[in-house]
Structures are given as C-alpha cells and as structure tokens.
Design an enzyme around this catalytic site. Structure first.
Site, short mmCIF file in Angstrom:
data_model
loop_
_atom_site.label_atom_id
_atom_site.label_comp_id
_atom_site.label_asym_id
_atom_site.label_seq_id
_atom_site.Cartn_x
_atom_site.Cartn_y
_atom_site.Cartn_z
N GLU A 135 21.69 22.75 15.60
CA GLU A 135 20.95 22.03 14.58
C GLU A 135 19.99 21.04 15.22
O GLU A 135 20.26 20.54 16.32
CB GLU A 135 21.91 21.23 13.69
N HIS A 184 24.47 19.43 17.53
CA HIS A 184 23.24 18.84 17.01
C HIS A 184 22.67 17.90 18.07
O HIS A 184 22.85 16.67 18.00
CB HIS A 184 23.53 18.08 15.71
N HIS A 216 27.95 18.04 5.73
CA HIS A 216 27.76 16.60 5.78
C HIS A 216 28.77 15.90 4.87
O HIS A 216 28.71 16.01 3.65
CB HIS A 216 26.35 16.15 5.40
N ASP A 217 29.70 15.22 5.49
CA ASP A 217 30.76 14.45 4.82
C ASP A 217 31.76 15.32 4.05
O ASP A 217 32.53 14.79 3.24
CB ASP A 217 30.17 13.40 3.89
N ARG A 247 20.17 15.50 19.97
CA ARG A 247 19.07 14.64 19.55
C ARG A 247 18.26 14.24 20.78
O ARG A 247 18.73 14.35 21.92
CB ARG A 247 19.62 13.42 18.80
#
Length: 242
Positions: free
Chosen positions: A70, A43, A195-196, A45
């Site tokens: 992502e 991912h 996610h988590d 950024r």
C-alpha cells in the site's frame, strides 16, 4: 471466505524502536502465514519510519500468500512496486507527514493521474486496488480509472459501531459501506476493506458487506496479539471471517 491480510507495519515499528533486527520481520511474516493468514500487507512511507523499502524487496522472497503493498504512488513508490511486483498494489492518498491513512481518493478529481498509474501497474501484471471512502461516486470513479478492486476505508464504520447503543445504530454505521459494496459489485470491482477493523467489529462488518474478498488488518490485530498471542489472534479473525 473473506481473506485475512495482516499488515506488519507495527512489527517493523517495534524493530526500529530498538535498532537491530528483533523482531525479525521476515520470520514474523512467515509465521503469520503459517498461522493461517492468507496475505501479508505492508505500507512503506517516504520516511521509512516502519517498513523500509529494503523490507519490501526482501519480503518478496518470503511471502508465499498474497503480497499487498500500500502507499501513495509517488515516483519512488511506483519504482518500488514495479521492482517487487507484488500480488496487489493498493493506492492510498497519504500525505508525507500523515500518522496513518485518513481519507480515501477523490477518484473523480484525480481521474487522469490514477488512470495512468493503474495502467502502468496492470501492464506489469499487478492487481490494483484504490482506497476509497464509502461513497458510491468515488466507487464509480474507481471503475472508470481501471482499478481491479477498491479498498473501503472503514474508520468511520469502526468509530460509529464502537459508540452504537443498539442494533439500529450499528445498521446506520454499516449502511454506507453496504451501498458502496453493492455499487462496486455492479461495476465488476472486487471489494477489500481496512482501517480500524478489529475483533470487536469484524464479524458484523463481514456479515453485512456482500462479496467482501479481503480485509487488511494491522494495528488492532497486533495490539490484540499482546494479550492473546499472534497465532491465537490470527485464528480468531479467521473464525470470524468464515
């Protein structure tokens, strides 16, 4: 079996903290595949604080399983994905200063934008997934813009499962995700999640979500690997996902 895609952002974070190339991201990605994972997720950024755009390009020749990139589809991200041509691109509506992903797309509000972006990726043979909250309206919107899959944003499940006092509480935590998954299946969308998710909650999630194709797990998995070792943890997840 639900596939395990390991997000290696935290490996890049560790490398960047010291400078140099230890740990070697390419070697770790290959090892994770050798340990049994069926995919690698990154991912990047805009500030490249963990995964760098150069990493994304170099990993293309290293990852032999599914390669998932992502990110928020800004101009630079779109260009990166079209250059690398991963197996899958997952669209995530991150703000530039976000510490981590914290919301799914409003697929109704952003219909035209998402439709155009997805059309571009699919014309280049890249499977598309949209990061969404467990909201049936958002799932329906994902189908309307032409996505191949959704990725369910599972933070609320992980939180509510973690504080659950009994099975009734756990069932309440998972119910919105079951509803979203059933809607996705009815509309012909594949289902991913992330996610988590962790060793504590992944088995319950997998057992209750119909047609779950793939989970993407990074932060928890790397933290757990500090105690159990990366090879062990990958296989602990694979066992729970059977």
């Amino acid at each position: 079996m639900t596939k395990l895609s390991v997000n290696i952002n935290k490996i890049a974070t560790l490398r960047n903290a010291r400078g140099g190339n230890v740990p070697n991201l390419l070697v770790v990605a290959k090892d994770i595949e050798d340990f049994g994972a069926q995919g690698i997720t990154i991912h990047p950024r805009p500030d490249e604080r963990h995964i760098r755009y150069a990493d994304a390009r170099e990993l293309k020749d290293t990852v032999m399983t599914e390669y998932n990139i992502e990110g928020n589809p800004n101009k630079n991200f779109i260009a990166l994905v079209l250059d690398v041509k991963p197996t899958q691109v997952t669209l995530v509506p991150d703000a530039e200063d976000a510490i981590t992903s914290n919301a799914g797309w409003n697929t109704i509000k952003h219909h035209d934008f998402l439709k155009d972006v997805i059309k571009t990726f699919k014309e280049n043979g890249i499977r598309t997934s949209i990061f969404v909250d467990p909201d049936t309206a958002m799932v329906e919107g994902a189908a309307k813009v032409g996505a191949d899959r959704i990725e369910l944003y599972t933070e609320s499940f992980a939180h509510n499962y973690g504080i659950a006092k009994n099975l009734e509480d756990k069932n309440a935590a998972i119910q919105p995700f079951i509803d979203a998954a059933k809607t996705a299946t009815k509309l012909g969308l594949g289902i991913n999640a992330g996610h988590d998710l962790s060793l504590d909650n992944i088995k319950f999630f997998k057992e209750n979500i119909p047609n779950l194709l793939e989970v993407s797990i990074g932060h928890a998995l790397i933290c757990e690997a500090l105690y159990f070792g990366l090879d062990n943890v990958v296989n602990m997840y694979l066992h729970k996902l059977k």
